[in-house]
Design a protein around this motif. Structure first.
Motif, PDB file in Angstrom:
ATOM      1  N   ASP A   1       4.618   1.958   4.661  1.00 42.43           N
ATOM      2  CA  ASP A   1       3.203   2.131   4.371  1.00 42.43           C
ATOM      3  C   ASP A   1       2.689   3.380   5.086  1.00 42.43           C
ATOM      4  O   ASP A   1       2.741   3.475   6.313  1.00 42.43           O
TER       5      ASP A   1
ATOM      6  N   ALA B   1      -0.146   4.360   5.813  1.00 38.53           N
ATOM      7  CA  ALA B   1      -1.267   4.119   6.730  1.00 38.53           C
ATOM      8  C   ALA B   1      -0.791   3.921   8.157  1.00 38.53           C
ATOM      9  O   ALA B   1      -1.552   4.116   9.102  1.00 38.53           O
TER      10      ALA B   1
ATOM     11  N   SER C   1     -14.839   7.029   9.069  1.00 37.90           N
ATOM     12  CA  SER C   1     -13.647   6.720   8.267  1.00 37.90           C
ATOM     13  C   SER C   1     -12.667   5.856   9.044  1.00 37.90           C
ATOM     14  O   SER C   1     -11.979   5.010   8.467  1.00 37.90           O
TER      15      SER C   1
ATOM     16  N   PHE D   1     -11.319   2.281   7.749  1.00 36.97           N
ATOM     17  CA  PHE D   1      -9.935   2.350   7.299  1.00 36.97           C
ATOM     18  C   PHE D   1      -9.258   0.977   7.173  1.00 36.97           C
ATOM     19  O   PHE D   1      -8.663   0.666   6.125  1.00 36.97           O
TER      20      PHE D   1
ATOM     21  N   VAL E   1     -10.702  -0.883   3.984  1.00 34.71           N
ATOM     22  CA  VAL E   1     -10.314  -0.294   2.697  1.00 34.71           C
ATOM     23  C   VAL E   1      -8.820  -0.500   2.460  1.00 34.71           C
ATOM     24  O   VAL E   1      -8.391  -0.839   1.347  1.00 34.71           O
ATOM     25  N   HIS E   2      -8.028  -0.321   3.508  1.00 35.68           N
ATOM     26  CA  HIS E   2      -6.585  -0.543   3.398  1.00 35.68           C
ATOM     27  C   HIS E   2      -6.284  -1.991   3.019  1.00 35.68           C
ATOM     28  O   HIS E   2      -5.449  -2.267   2.144  1.00 35.68           O
TER      29      HIS E   2
ATOM     30  N   ARG F   1      -4.285  -3.497  -0.183  1.00 33.83           N
ATOM     31  CA  ARG F   1      -3.090  -4.304   0.046  1.00 33.83           C
ATOM     32  C   ARG F   1      -3.166  -5.640  -0.694  1.00 33.83           C
ATOM     33  O   ARG F   1      -2.124  -6.200  -1.057  1.00 33.83           O
TER      34      ARG F   1
ATOM     35  N   LEU G   1     -10.077   8.750   2.910  1.00 32.04           N
ATOM     36  CA  LEU G   1      -9.977   7.334   3.250  1.00 32.04           C
ATOM     37  C   LEU G   1      -9.271   6.552   2.147  1.00 32.04           C
ATOM     38  O   LEU G   1      -8.371   5.746   2.404  1.00 32.04           O
TER      39      LEU G   1
ATOM     40  N   SER H   1      -5.394   4.935   2.147  1.00 36.70           N
ATOM     41  CA  SER H   1      -5.385   3.468   2.110  1.00 36.70           C
ATOM     42  C   SER H   1      -4.571   2.897   0.966  1.00 36.70           C
ATOM     43  O   SER H   1      -3.986   1.819   1.095  1.00 36.70           O
ATOM     44  N   CYS H   2      -4.522   3.601  -0.166  1.00 38.15           N
ATOM     45  CA  CYS H   2      -3.944   2.995  -1.361  1.00 38.15           C
ATOM     46  C   CYS H   2      -2.453   3.255  -1.512  1.00 38.15           C
ATOM     47  O   CYS H   2      -1.825   2.706  -2.430  1.00 38.15           O
TER      48      CYS H   2
ATOM     49  N   GLY I   1      -1.549  -3.772   9.821  1.00 39.35           N
ATOM     50  CA  GLY I   1      -2.790  -3.312   9.205  1.00 39.35           C
ATOM     51  C   GLY I   1      -3.976  -3.281  10.152  1.00 39.35           C
ATOM     52  O   GLY I   1      -5.114  -3.117   9.707  1.00 39.35           O
TER      53      GLY I   1
END
Length: 429
Positions: free
Chosen positions: A97, A99, A254, A258, A261-262, A266, A328, A332-333, A425
């Motif tokens: 990931d 992130a 942000s 984070f 949004v992450h 998910r 952001l 996150s995606c 996360g």
């Protein structure tokens, strides 16, 4: 993005002089520096060629404006689909990931590298608001570690990681100074024998080789063409202190958002859902903010700062806010990329916004201070933030102002959430 896990170079042995330890490190460091730069330049060249096809040739052939809102939405959504397919189907799934990836880290498995580079190249060409630094550094570390352990198995693995990290950072910034700052920051509190410069010797050789290769084959420059500051005064210092602190607060927004949004992305679980929806969101943001808010942001920063005074405060505020949200969403995606270059654009737009509100502020002070503040908030790397802010202005007089401006900005960001998560996360602090 932390570098706590970037290890130092090899330590001198007790039964050898420093010269006997350092000289054998020169050749492998030079080779790694050149190779790291070539990989970076190769991926960048491929991304630029593909970018021209996607944003110039293809829309021209279809009779559609390459930077129309419709094409921006189509291209970013298509990029999400393409990267989603890579993450889903390519062996290694383009790595962990993103992130939770910082600059450096433990070596990835070799099978991850092709997918990671492909996903990064697609994101760069497709206009995603991320830079190349994290995937390139991770790939160079994986390749160097794998090859180094086979050619010289007695050399500690940490040494190969340090050389690859330094070489790539030198190549990315076009100077070994940035790598020296990052590695020296990582050395704090780590065990090791010999002086600091003994431990930095091989990483600096690799960084210098990487930087010179980039300089010879390309034309890297962080000079934004801002008017130089020649005689700073008290008003400039006050402006730098206020703008850097305000930009740090802006960038921290942000970091606080984070994890949420992450987590939202998910919950979608599958990359063929997360990334296309993320791409669609980025496309809508790009349509709102315009072409300047697309891509990694360095060329766009240069375009933005080349016309100081021609942007209204409202336009600049919109550019900074849209790019911050785009960074952001992209981080996150699941898009593969780094956060430094987009953060530079965010800082430049924020600084010009402040300068538009108070025209008496010197543009170099406004832009450099704001970039410093945003980078401190999003990367939590003091030396890199200070270095980047200074080179943007190309003005030695700015360095003293930025050193002082970094102090209140650091007090604002230290201990706060970072724009990086752990593997569960949760925000790193």
């Amino acid at each position: 993005m932390t570098t706590d896990h970037v290890p130092p170079g090899p330590s001198p042995s007790a039964d050898k002089t420093p010269l006997q330890v350092l000289l054998p490190q020169v050749l492998p460091a030079l080779v790694i520096g050149v190779a790291a730069s070539l990989l970076y330049l190769g991926i960048s060249a491929l991304a630029e060629e593909f970018e021209h096809v996607l944003w110039d040739d293809l829309p021209d052939a279809l009779g559609i404006g390459g930077h129309s809102s419709l094409w921006i939405i189509i291209m970013l959504t298509a990029t999400g689909i393409a990267v989603g397919l890579v993450v889903w189907k390519v062996p290694g799934h383009a790595g962990p990931d993103p992130a939770s990836m910082g600059l450096g880290g433990v070596p990835l498995a070799l099978v991850v590298v092709p997918g990671l580079l492909l996903a990064s190249m697609l994101a760069l060409a497709g206009g995603v608001s991320l830079g190349p630094e994290n995937p390139i550094i991770a790939s160079n570390i994986a390749l160097t570690y794998w090859l180094g352990r086979r050619v010289a198995p007695t050399v500690p693995g940490a040494a190969w990681v340090a050389l690859a990290s330094s070489a790539t950072i030198g190549a990315l910034f076009g100077t070994p100074v940035a790598a020296a700052l990052v590695i020296s920051e990582a050395l704090v509190g780590q065990p090791g024998r010999g002086s600091l410069w003994d431990r930095l010797f091989a990483p600096l050789v690799a960084a210098g080789a990487g930087a010179m290769t980039t300089q010879l084959l390309a034309d890297p420059s962080f000079d934004m063409g801002l008017p130089p500051l020649t005689d700073p005064g008290w008003a400039d210092l006050l402006a730098a202190l206020v703008i850097a602190s305000a930009a740090a607060v802006f960038g921290l927004a942000s970091c606080y958002l984070f994890p949420y949004v992450h987590a939202a992305f998910r919950r979608l679980r599958h990359p063929m859902v997360m990334l296309p929806l993320g791409g669609l969101a980025l496309g809508l943001l790009g349509a709102l903010g315009g072409p300047l808010t697309l891509f990694k942001g360095l060329d766009q920063t240069r375009e933005l700062t080349s016309s100081v005074g021609s942007w209204s405060s409202g336009e600049l505020a919109k550019l900074a806010a849209v790019k911050l949200v785009a960074l952001l969403v992209a981080a996150s995606c699941g898009f593969r990329g780094g956060r430094i270059f987009p953060a530079v654009f965010i800082g430049a737009a924020f600084g010009l916004f402040a300068q538009a509100l108070v025209p008496e502020v010197h543009p170099a002070v406004a832009v450099s201070s704001a970039v410093l503040g945003v980078l401190l908030a999003t990367t939590r790397q003091g030396w890199i933030s200070l270095f980047t802010g200074a080179v943007l202005a190309s003005s030695p007089a700015m360095l003293a102002l930025l050193c002082l401006a970094s102090l209140p900005a650091w007090l604002i960001v230290t201990g706060r959430p970072q724009l990086e998560l752990d593997h569960q996360g949760r925000a790193l602090h």
